[in-house]
Design an enzyme around this catalytic site. Structure first.
Site, PDB file in Angstrom:
ATOM      1  N   GLU A 213      47.350  31.226  44.066  1.00  0.00           N
ATOM      2  CA  GLU A 213      47.740  32.342  44.522  1.00  0.00           C
ATOM      3  C   GLU A 213      48.048  32.410  45.934  1.00  0.00           C
ATOM      4  O   GLU A 213      49.028  32.807  46.302  1.00  0.00           O
ATOM      5  CB  GLU A 213      46.990  33.461  44.054  1.00  0.00           C
ATOM      6  CG  GLU A 213      47.383  34.789  44.196  1.00  0.00           C
ATOM      7  CD  GLU A 213      46.430  35.709  44.119  1.00  0.00           C
ATOM      8  OE1 GLU A 213      46.586  37.029  43.911  1.00  0.00           O
ATOM      9  OE2 GLU A 213      45.190  35.664  44.461  1.00  0.00           O
TER      10      GLU A 213
ATOM     11  N   TYR B 107      41.620  40.641  38.627  1.00  0.00           N
ATOM     12  CA  TYR B 107      40.580  39.955  39.470  1.00  0.00           C
ATOM     13  C   TYR B 107      39.975  41.045  40.346  1.00  0.00           C
ATOM     14  O   TYR B 107      38.703  41.361  40.020  1.00  0.00           O
ATOM     15  CB  TYR B 107      41.102  38.871  40.557  1.00  0.00           C
ATOM     16  CG  TYR B 107      41.263  37.596  40.060  1.00  0.00           C
ATOM     17  CD1 TYR B 107      41.631  37.364  38.368  1.00  0.00           C
ATOM     18  CD2 TYR B 107      41.578  36.261  40.611  1.00  0.00           C
ATOM     19  CE1 TYR B 107      41.626  36.108  37.904  1.00  0.00           C
ATOM     20  CE2 TYR B 107      41.750  35.150  40.103  1.00  0.00           C
ATOM     21  CZ  TYR B 107      41.874  34.873  39.030  1.00  0.00           C
ATOM     22  OH  TYR B 107      42.172  33.769  38.376  1.00  0.00           O
TER      23      TYR B 107
ATOM     24  N   GLN C  63      47.391  39.602  36.257  1.00  0.00           N
ATOM     25  CA  GLN C  63      46.145  39.076  36.885  1.00  0.00           C
ATOM     26  C   GLN C  63      45.116  40.231  37.123  1.00  0.00           C
ATOM     27  O   GLN C  63      45.047  41.099  37.868  1.00  0.00           O
ATOM     28  CB  GLN C  63      46.424  38.296  37.845  1.00  0.00           C
ATOM     29  CG  GLN C  63      45.076  37.691  38.527  1.00  0.00           C
ATOM     30  CD  GLN C  63      45.261  36.800  39.825  1.00  0.00           C
ATOM     31  OE1 GLN C  63      45.796  35.653  39.671  1.00  0.00           O
ATOM     32  NE2 GLN C  63      45.199  37.267  41.003  1.00  0.00           N
TER      33      GLN C  63
END
Lengths: 401, 380, 401, 380
Positions: free
Chosen positions: C255, C140, C138
């Protein structure tokens, strides 16, 4: 013998002859009142029945001008120079003589008038202050101001030669016993800080009503003061119209340091130790509850650190380092510590802390419970803990807005 | 069992909340205090509560009660706690009559419980003395046998609603010394017994209580509740359950003081903005919210454990009382500080909550005491 | 027998026959790896040498589509309905069968594609996810975003049919082991939240460099990912250009709850008790230091309260109360509690906690010290504690901005 | 005596600060670590420090030292602590050679101290074992008499700078059991003694230390430091003073981590503004500042008490170590949290401070241990 030594000898002799024995304070003894009751606060409403010696002491000292030893003689002071003033203090300390007069007159409004008053104001008020003839109260806080003092709304409007005041003050300590108030009023609504004026008035003026404020702990010296169409002559403004914020700032520092040192001195930590020994007895005079013992030790050590910090700052000041905004830590820490101390005392008392009055509780227990409740206000009055932290963050640490 | 209320319990809670809001605003205890009312509550309102069946909740059905559980009575007590309602529900249902249910004979139950259930009879439990602190075995009051009966001597303090109880359940030593687990016995004493002096106590938190003095009070043989010398075990069970009731009351009052504080944060302005917009206060409010949520879980966990007779019931109760003690005091301390000066005035209601929070904290074991008990129960 | 009971019987028989015994997890045993090592994470870079049975189990389950039992068969799933899916879960639990496949593919990007992907994207990625052929990471966080995720700066510019990406991602867990990244990039600098796009790319694409990030505790799965002129076809955007913020919000909740439950489960409080008994021995198995004993009890009870709260919220959810922003309390409380727990463990170890490696310390001591250091990040990753408190204050308590 | 520094002390402090800033940035300990340097410090830099007279500060003038006080060496140590300077000043001056000054004979002092003062000789103190925790009486290492001398057996851990010391002062039992106050003796052991194995330890906070194993190490009669069996009292004095030195180090490093944090608060932006403008962080920063101020007072109070040989010296030392322990950990924990993710990376320096803060907290008695000692000294 030097002049100053000569002064010391004369001073000591005079004090010894004139200071009544009951005004020599050896710490609290059975039968004494509290130190607050024994001190002379002066004023027209004074009740001397509990402490007649205090009046004698006040009058004798006032006659020599020694209630305000370093103020000029023409204003009722003693006209002493700095060295003489220090000697007088030392000799009074040697005798453990109590101050002959307490209150805002000598500590706050008097010094302010000396710095910022007109000659007329000085001649009018300072001698009465020195003789303890008028007692003062302070009119700052209002119901809607609180920490944001500059938002005050009591308004003053000019009508001829008089200001006409309307509004309400709260937290006016001893307004019911005071003769005069020094007060912040709004004279301009356009400017927040710049529209405030510092003004004096007689509490007996028509339109003033005083109402005591009972606290969660019971009786308190605090009052509400309602001000309705009170006419105050223009010459009772101090420092000029719309200049009140500067006057207030000069005084506010005084108040903060007074409150923190008051709380720092008042209640000794050993009381917690003695209580814990009594209510949680262990072997050999130790505290029986190990967890509470840790808390008692922590608070005792906190107090040691606070006292060391006050001493350290004092020593640094003597060496010429001016104390700055970091003195906010005293107000913060002393009051938070006092709250913690009383909280712990209640935990030590356990269910015996549950009383308000009457059956089933010792007087000492009832007193601690009341004092605990009162202690919760320490971190609110004189600038909240939050305000102190704001000051430190901004002015000491330089953190951005 | 569950940690969330079922529909019946929710209904009960809602009706108690409505009742408290309509019938018993906070101004009532202030009025009782300021008028030096000698009861400190209203018999009429108590009758209304009885009509709703609340004193009957824990009384078994065969004695005229509803035979419901701790969860149910806690639903009611929590809502009454929100407004500090002074009527004697907790003391009567969870202390006085609970001792009779726990330790009484069939005859004693049949004689006394129907009046408890219909609200006409009030029973109080006298278990604390000046040195008891939190351990019911630390008592000096004594009962010596005399012919068929007993003679009772000593003093009891903080007897909740002892000033109005018709019958008093009193713990006294029939043998042993303060602190011994053996030798504690429970007795039923009539309020009018000769040699019994009942004096109302003025507590800081306005909880109604009394000091009882027993000066050679003569008791019949049938005044003994349970077995002589073995009263500590049932007494401990009763106090434990009442502790959960107290937790429920603390839950309600802690949520009330927090709601009052939140409202103040949203409306009080300083420096031109609502003080609730200051991040430092926001974070502190959020921390109180977290504690309240954890407290509710602890309370529900204790109710569940009692009603399910779980093995870890004592641990769950100590967990709840420790948590609620800390939370209630935190919510009150922070609430007062955030209110500033106005909160310090007697005129403002927040002082009532502050006083009740610490008084409740210091009753039936404070947080540290319950942590110690928990550790002992866990064997460490 | 009803259809569903028939399914249960067949399912149980198949599982019993096909689930290798080492994939039936009875809790940690000597000789086992950690659960993280035993699980199948899949992907092209997978190293099966430590857990060959995991591959067998994955392949068998994937063949039946039971790595994603309720996804449609055409996408590689099992095509089971909700009841069948629940039965499969129950039967796996009965056997204590470990999940056949772990990772972001099944838990995050897969569900997102099902809700928001194009038909082409679903056909292309979901089957590979179900078979564990590609592992996802991921992308981010960025060095200058942190709590303010929307301030991200990795930019994507359209060049023909490709987006050209430039920038840097941090805290990319297992970027070194992943095959694909789902990633937020800035496609419009005018709008902060509205200029973000959710995009997928292959980690083997030219221009991508991955560098592991050692933490204060030593090795970590976190990496920095440098992205330099990486060309990504337009059809790898999910949810539309400039719609990435909505995609991210859908995933972020996942998450947070994963992290808090992970920390809530991972380290049992009893470890603190056992350590305290060992390092601060008292009589009869009690902890000898009364002050620490109080702290151990406090943390143990805190854990009880947290677990009860998680259970209570779960039961309320079953009754139809949707969990709202108040679930921020789990993230906050679980991570703060975990930090406190490790802090206390260090205090219990005393000077034996001072080791890093080598002489003078037990392995267990060294491990606790590393875990303590790692725990300090719990209240930072997945939304800092401060952010959680902000969320509670604003969205639960309704306090003003 | 005073709680503020005099001009000479200020000068010493300033020169130490300049030295640390110029000669020993934080990158040095990182470089030593990453290169697996076998010393963990630089002999050249140590020589420069010796040239400045720092190892000589506490050595009496008749042995070539400066004969100054604890306040003076703390001025230096604090500034070195600010940059976690790894050279062996504290271990040598306040532990190893301090034990010789405290307990040694005239002959031993004349023989050993001149080299200490000029920096050419390093002495370490081996007083801790795996189970010692904070009580120097809890040791198992033993010395049995053998002819004119002694035979030493056992293990010592966390011997600060033990890997480079020329002479080791070692505590061992000549009688009694672990925990007994009688029976502890101190010995001088040469680094090259047969049967002594010195292994460097890897500590989390990069403080240089060693494990010593004594396998029938034979010692001469003149290796005994002070009186046999009565070594605990001087050892305790030495450890107490070294504790103040450790407090000074903690003061410097806590102020450094706070300065680093303040700087980050002022420069790091989130949501378009510096994070230091968030009031919740401001208040937390202010609270750290308050603790630092109180810590400095506690440190100065302890220095003053030692240098004035005050009656309450032990209480003042415990007050300082308790306070500094709490403050150092608070400043490091909060500093890390405020730095966010970047603070968790090994690449950032704040991790060094965090590790050192807790390692120092857990050395020579943590806060709770010193509170207990303080309470005992106060008699409650």
């Amino acid at each position: 013998m030097s002049d100053i030594e000569q002064f010391r000898v004369e001073c000591a002799a005079w004090l010894d002859e004139n200071c009544p024995s009951s005004m020599r304070w050896e710490g609290p003894k059975a039968g004494d009142g509290t130190i607050g009751e024994m001190l002379a606060w002066g004023g027209r409403k004074a009740d001397w029945s509990k402490n007649p010696d205090a009046r004698v002491w006040l009058d004798r000292m006032a006659e020599k001008g020694w209630t305000a030893p370093t103020w000029a003689r023409e204003y009722g002071g003693g006209g002493l120079d700095k060295d003489e003033g220090r000697v007088l203090g030392q000799e009074m300390a040697r005798l453990k003589a109590m101050p002959p007069l307490a209150g805002f007159g000598l500590t706050m409004i008097g010094p302010l008038l000396i710095d910022h008053g007109t000659e007329e104001q000085k001649k009018r008020f300072l001698p009465e202050i020195c003789r303890g003839e008028i007692r003062w109260c302070q009119g700052y806080s209002e119901p809607n101001s609180g920490s944001d003092l500059a938002s005050l709304a009591t308004r003053a409007e000019l009508d001829g030669d008089d200001w006409v005041l309307n509004g309400q003050k709260v937290w006016t300590s001893y307004a019911d016993l005071a003769d005069w108030m020094f007060c912040l009023v709004r004279t301009d609504t356009e400017s927040k800080h710049g529209g405030i004026t510092f003004i004096l008035f007689d509490m007996d003026d028509p339109g003033i009503t005083v109402r005591p404020i009972p606290l969660i702990s019971g009786y308190s010296p605090f009052c509400e003061t309602f001000i309705e169409d009170v006419r105050v002559p223009r010459d009772q403004v101090v420092g000029g119209v719309n200049n009140g914020w500067a006057m207030a700032k000069a005084l506010l520092g005084h108040e903060r340091s007074m409150i923190s040192s008051a709380f720092s001195e008042r209640s000794s930590v050993n009381r917690v130790v003695e209580l814990a020994r009594e209510y949680l007895p262990g072997e050999d005079g130790r505290i029986g509850d190990a967890h509470r013992r840790d808390s008692v030790a922590a608070l005792t050590m906190d107090k040691v650190c606070l006292d060391l910090t006050i001493r350290r700052t004092g020593e640094a000041a003597k060496l010429g380092q001016q104390p700055g905004p970091e003195t906010s830590i005293f107000k913060y820490y002393a009051t938070e510590l006092n709250k913690d101390r009383y909280s712990l005392m209640l935990s030590v008392l356990g269910p015996q802390a549950l009383g308000w009055e009457g059956e089933g509780f010792e007087d000492g227990e009832l007193q601690i419970t009341r004092e605990w409740l009162r202690s919760r206000g320490n971190s609110i009055e004189g600038g909240t803990s939050e305000i102190q932290l704001n000051i430190i963050a901004k002015r000491v640490l330089g953190l951005p807005d | 069992m569950s940690l969330v209320l079922n529909e019946e319990q929710k209904l009960l809670k809602t009706s108690a909340a409505d009742f408290a809001r309509k019938e018993s605003p906070l101004s009532r205890i202030r009025a009782f205090r300021d008028s030096d009312d000698e009861l400190g509550f209203s018999r009429e309102l108590w009758a209304s509560m009885a009509a709703l069946g609340w004193p009957a909740i824990l009384v078994p059905e065969q004695y005229g009660g509803l035979g419901l559980g701790l969860t149910e009575i806690c639903c009611v007590i929590e809502e009454l706690g929100r407004n500090l309602v002074p009527e004697p529900l907790l003391s009567n249902a969870l202390l006085g009559s609970a001792a009779i249910i726990e330790a009484g004979s069939e005859e004693q139950k049949s004689r006394l419980l129907p009046a408890v259930a219909d609200g006409s009879g009030l029973v109080a439990l006298a278990w604390q003395e000046r040195k008891t602190r939190y351990d019911p075995a630390v008592i000096e009051a004594s009962a010596s046998s005399s012919g068929d009966g007993w003679i009772l001597e000593g003093e009891k303090v903080l007897v909740w609603d002892g000033h109005v109880a018709d019958v008093l359940v009193v713990s006294a030593r029939t043998s042993g010394a303060p602190g011994d687990h053996e030798g504690v016995s429970l007795f039923l004493v009539d309020k009018g017994a000769a040699g019994l002096k009942i004096t109302r106590q003025q507590t800081m938190d306005l909880r109604n209580a009394a000091v009882l003095r027993f000066d050679s009070v003569e008791l019949d043989s049938d005044s003994l509740l349970g077995t002589a010398g073995e009263g500590l075990a049932p007494l401990q069970v009763v106090i434990d359950r009442a502790t959960v009731g107290l937790c429920a009351e603390m839950m309600g009052s802690a949520e009330a003081v927090f709601a009052m504080t939140l409202d103040y944060l949203k409306t009080r302005e300083q420096f031109g903005v609502a003080i609730g917009s200051f991040q430092a206060l926001k974070h502190r409010a959020a921390l109180i919210f977290i504690e309240l949520e954890l407290s509710r879980s602890a309370l529900m966990g204790a109710c569940e454990a009692v009603d399910a007779s779980a093995d870890d019931v004592a641990k769950k109760i100590s967990t709840a009382k420790a948590r609620l003690s800390d939370t209630a005091v935190l919510a009150a301390y922070e609430g007062l500080q955030m209110h500033g000066g106005v909160g310090m005035t007697d005129e403002h209601d927040i002082g009532f909550y502050l006083k009740r929070a610490r008084a409740a904290e210091l009753s039936f074991g404070d947080a540290a005491w319950h942590r110690d008990r928990f550790a002992t129960l866990e064997g460490f």
